[in-house]
Structure formats: structure tokens, C-alpha cells
Design a protein around this motif. Structure first.
Motif, short mmCIF file in Angstrom:
data_model
loop_
_atom_site.label_atom_id
_atom_site.label_comp_id
_atom_site.label_asym_id
_atom_site.label_seq_id
_atom_site.Cartn_x
_atom_site.Cartn_y
_atom_site.Cartn_z
N ALA A 302 0.83 -1.21 0.00
CA ALA A 302 0.00 0.00 0.00
C ALA A 302 0.86 1.25 0.00
CB ALA A 302 -0.92 -0.01 1.21
N ILE A 306 0.86 4.17 -2.97
CA ILE A 306 0.66 5.62 -2.79
C ILE A 306 1.73 6.40 -3.53
CG2 ILE A 306 0.72 7.48 -1.09
CD1 ILE A 306 -0.58 5.58 0.89
N ILE A 363 -7.65 11.30 -2.06
CA ILE A 363 -8.56 10.17 -1.78
C ILE A 363 -7.77 8.88 -1.63
CG2 ILE A 363 -10.43 8.77 -2.74
CD1 ILE A 363 -11.50 11.31 -4.08
N VAL A 364 -6.80 8.65 -2.54
CA VAL A 364 -5.98 7.45 -2.46
C VAL A 364 -5.16 7.43 -1.18
CG1 VAL A 364 -4.06 6.22 -3.56
CG2 VAL A 364 -5.89 7.18 -4.96
N PHE A 366 -5.63 9.01 1.80
CA PHE A 366 -6.40 8.82 3.03
C PHE A 366 -7.04 7.43 3.09
CE2 PHE A 366 -6.43 13.55 3.04
CZ PHE A 366 -5.83 13.72 4.28
N SER A 367 -7.25 6.81 1.93
CA SER A 367 -7.77 5.45 1.94
C SER A 367 -6.74 4.44 2.42
CB SER A 367 -8.24 5.06 0.53
OG SER A 367 -9.27 5.92 0.09
N LEU A 368 -5.46 4.72 2.16
CA LEU A 368 -4.39 3.78 2.50
C LEU A 368 -3.45 4.30 3.58
CD1 LEU A 368 -3.42 2.69 -1.15
CD2 LEU A 368 -4.96 1.52 0.43
N GLN A 369 -3.77 5.44 4.19
CA GLN A 369 -2.82 6.08 5.10
C GLN A 369 -2.52 5.25 6.35
OE1 GLN A 369 -3.60 7.60 8.27
NE2 GLN A 369 -5.72 6.89 8.25
N ARG A 370 -3.44 4.37 6.78
CA ARG A 370 -3.17 3.58 7.98
C ARG A 370 -2.05 2.57 7.75
NH1 ARG A 370 -8.19 -0.70 8.48
NH2 ARG A 370 -8.42 -1.18 6.26
N TYR A 371 -1.78 2.23 6.47
CA TYR A 371 -0.69 1.31 6.16
C TYR A 371 0.59 2.06 5.82
CZ TYR A 371 -4.73 -1.72 5.47
OH TYR A 371 -5.91 -2.40 5.63
#
Length: 384
Positions: A302, A306, A363-364, A366-371
């Protein structure tokens, strides 16, 4: 007696302050772009975005009505009306008739322009110009004035950008380029990273060294040789030069070294016991890769997704070289660049275009920011 160790309050406080500073450094410019994209064109030129919610002062120029609009009153010829033909609410503080002295007379006073001609310009824009002789000429008197206007926000900038001809098509072209150019290098790099991390074969160390060396190769130096190589291969196999396949392969080639390096660092740090247990149970390398390595490597996959998505989405140079600027293939960055070029240096178009281009990457992210953080720390910590 056990002693509990930990960070001091000052240390934790310093870390929090540093994080807040970095967040502000990244957030404030984005906020400025958003605010500027919603402001009126004249106010963008007159003041910075941080003054968006305060009245803006600026010096403007206007022209009074031509001689055909004059009327005769009490033996004098008179021109009167309001200099704000658009009806905008502004407050004039001073005016003048020369560009060298645009604020020579305070608003509301009567200026003597010579030969008995007088001009009075009020704070609300109302004016009265009188002359003992009839006015002549098809163009009216030019007047300069300093005015202040209340904050004005508008969505016209977005209408101009989003409703421009070809914007929708270029947006879809960018997605057509970006999504495969992000997925393809991840697929290839994941296999290569596992092989370089857990498989033993001749030349492995040399291959790793070559990949690390490719990380520092400038894109500009390799772009034209890569284009010639692709065109030569395309001529041999009968493939047209300006196609999506070319730009997919180009971005894959430019992204693979970093992808392999990042994924290998993470995969090499996975617990060896898991791999050995799977081999004892009879699992092949492909089964270990698919059922164990890929699920455990999702954070680093991920993170690279990004980086690659941001790079490809914001790219202009590679897209123009490998895809061209035809209307049916032009990407969003190239289309916005052409729009800016046709309109000169319009700030409202520039800021709106900039914000439009970052919506999808945000959008991309914040969708994957936890990883993201876990992926950035790939391989830096290993269990004992």
C-alpha cells in the motif's frame, strides 16, 4: 527492583510539537490553494489568501461614458452615472485621472481638470463630470481609483476548469494511465522482492547491487533512450508508438527499482520460522509467496502504491513523450497546462487546476494512510 524506563515528558512534548509543525507545513499550502481557488480573480491579484476574509484594497481603472451620453444642464454639459457598471459593492477612498497619481483626490471632492472641466467621484462610485463646452470623442475620460471590496467567493473558477472542453476525457485518460502503471510494477516487484529475499541463486548479490544503482539514474537521462528502444521494438512487432502500452511500460521501468528495494527490505524482515514451517509442510515457493508473504506484506504494498500513484498521476513529461498531446489521449496535467497556456497567467485558473489535480491523490492517500507508516518502516525492526 525493576525500574520502569520511558520517555520524559519533555521528550514526548517535543515529538508532538515536531509532528504538529510538519503537519502545518503540509496542510497550510493546501489550504491556501483551496481558498485561492474559490476567490474572485481581482481579489487574488490584490491580496494573499490569508486576507480572504477581510476587505481587499486595490487600485483600479475605469472609463466614463462617451460624449454621446452627455446632457445639457444650466448651460453646462454633464456626464453622470456610476463607475461600477457591474453593480459590485465597493468603497472608493480616492481617485485621479493620471496613472502616475491614481489617488490624487479624496473621494467626494471635486477635481479641477482644467479648462473649466470638473469631476466629482463619490465613495459609492457615483460621478458627475461637467464642462462649459460639449464633450467630444467616442471614448470617455479614463479614471483611476483606490477601492476596497468585501470578501467575495465564487465557484466560477471550478466551472471554467471542469467544464472546459476535453477535461472529462483527459481525467479518464489519467486514470487509464495511472491505475495500470501502479498495479503492474507492484505485481512484478513483489515476485522479484521475494526471490531476492528468500531464494538462493547465482548472481543474486550482483542483481541487488544493480537494482540499488538504478535508484539514482535520472529519469531525464534514460527517457529518450527508452523511447527509442520502445519505438524500435514497436516497429519490429507492428505496435504503434503513441499508445497506452508504451507509457505503462515506461512508468513500470522507472518505478521497479524503488519498488523492489522497498518490498525486499520488508519481505526479508518477515519471521524465518514461518517460511521454514511452511516448507516442512510441503509448501512450494509460489504457495509461500501467495498465502503467507503477500498477506503479511500488504502495508508495504500500500505504501508503494501511494508513492507510485502520486508520481504517475502528477506526471507530465513522460506522458507527453510516450503518449503525445492528441485530444483523445492527453492526460489531465497536460490538458490543464494547455488551458493555462491559452489563458495566460490567470491565478484563479492556476489555483483551481492545482486543487483539481490533488483531489484524487488525496482520496488514495487517506484510503491507504493507515498502512503508510508501517510500510515506510519496512524492515527497520526485526523481532528477536
Amino acid at each position: 527492583m525493576a525500574v520502569t524506563t520511558g520517555k520524559s515528558f519533555a521528550g514526548r512534548f517535543g515529538v508532538h510539537i515536531a509532528v504538529l509543525i510538519f503537519v502545518a507545513i503540509w496542510t497550510v499550502p493546501t489550504l491556501g490553494i483551496l481558498v485561492s481557488s474559490l476567490r474572485d480573480k481581482d481579489q487574488i491579484i490584490a491580496s494573499g489568501w490569508w486576507n480572504s476574509f477581510a476587505s481587499s484594497s486595490q487600485t483600479e481603472a475605469g472609463r466614463l461614458p462617451p460624449a454621446s451620453a452627455q446632457v445639457e444642464k444650466d448651460g453646462k454639459f454633464v456626464l453622470e452615472g456610476n463607475i461600477f457598471g457591474d453593480g459590485a459593492a465597493r468603497d472608493i477612498s480616492a481617485f485621479g485621472v493620471k496613472s502616475a497619481a491614481p489617488t490624487q483626490y479624496p473621494a467626494g471632492t471635486t477635481a479641477d481638470l482644467g479648462d473649466g472641466v470638473t469631476l466629482q467621484l463619490n465613495a459609492d462610485g457615483g460621478f458627475v463630470m461637467t464642462s462649459p463646452k460639449a464633450f467630444e470623442g467616442e471614448r470617455g475620460q479614463r479614471v483611476y481609483y483606490a477601492s476596497s471590496a468585501p470578501p467575495k467567493f465564487t465557484t466560477d473558477n471550478y466551472k471554467t476548469v471542469l467544464l472546459s472542453e476535453g477535461i472529462g476525457r483527459s481525467f479518464m485518460n489519467s486514470l487509464t494511465v495511472t491505475i495500470p502503471a501502479t498495479v503492474i510494477p507492484i505485481l512484478i516487484a513483489a515476485f522479484a522482492a521475494y526471490a531476492l529475499a528468500w531464494m538462493r541463486f547465482p548472481g543474486r548479490a550482483l542483481l541487488i547491487a544493480v537494482i540499488i544503482g538504478l535508484l539514482v539514474v535520472p529519469l531525464q537521462m534514460s527517457l529518450i533512450p527508452l523511447l527509442k528502444l520502445y519505438n524500435g521494438a514497436g516497429s519490429f512487432f507492428g505496435v504503434p508508438s503513441k499508445t497506452y502500452l508504451g507509457i505503462w511500460l515506461a512508468h513500470t521501468g522507472f518505478g521497479l527499482p524503488f519498488a523492489i528495494y522497498l518490498l525486499r527490505s520488508y519481505i526479508a524482515g518477515l519471521p524465518r520460522e514461518i517460511m521454514e514451517s511452511a516448507r516442512i509442510d510441503g509448501a512450494s515457493d509460489f504457495e509461500i509467496f501467495v498465502k503467507i508473504v503477500l498477506p503479511l506484506s500488504f502495508p508495504v504494498l500500500a505504501s508503494f502504491a501511494i508513492f507510485q500513484f502520486l508520481w504517475v498521476w502528477n506526471d507530465l513529461l513522460v506522458a507527453m513523450v510516450f503518449l503525445g498531446t492528441e485530444g483523445d489521449q492527453i492526460v489531465l496535467t497536460a490538458k490543464l497546462n494547455a488551458l493555462l497556456g491559452s489563458r495566460g497567467g490567470d491565478w484563479e485558473i492556476l489555483t483551481t487546476s492545482a486543487f483539481v489535480t490533488i483531489i484524487v491523490p488525496l482520496i488514495v492517500f487517506f484510503s491507504l494512510q493507515r498502512y503508510f507508516v508501517r510500510g515506510l518502516l519496512a524492515g527497520s525492526v526485526k523481532g528477536g
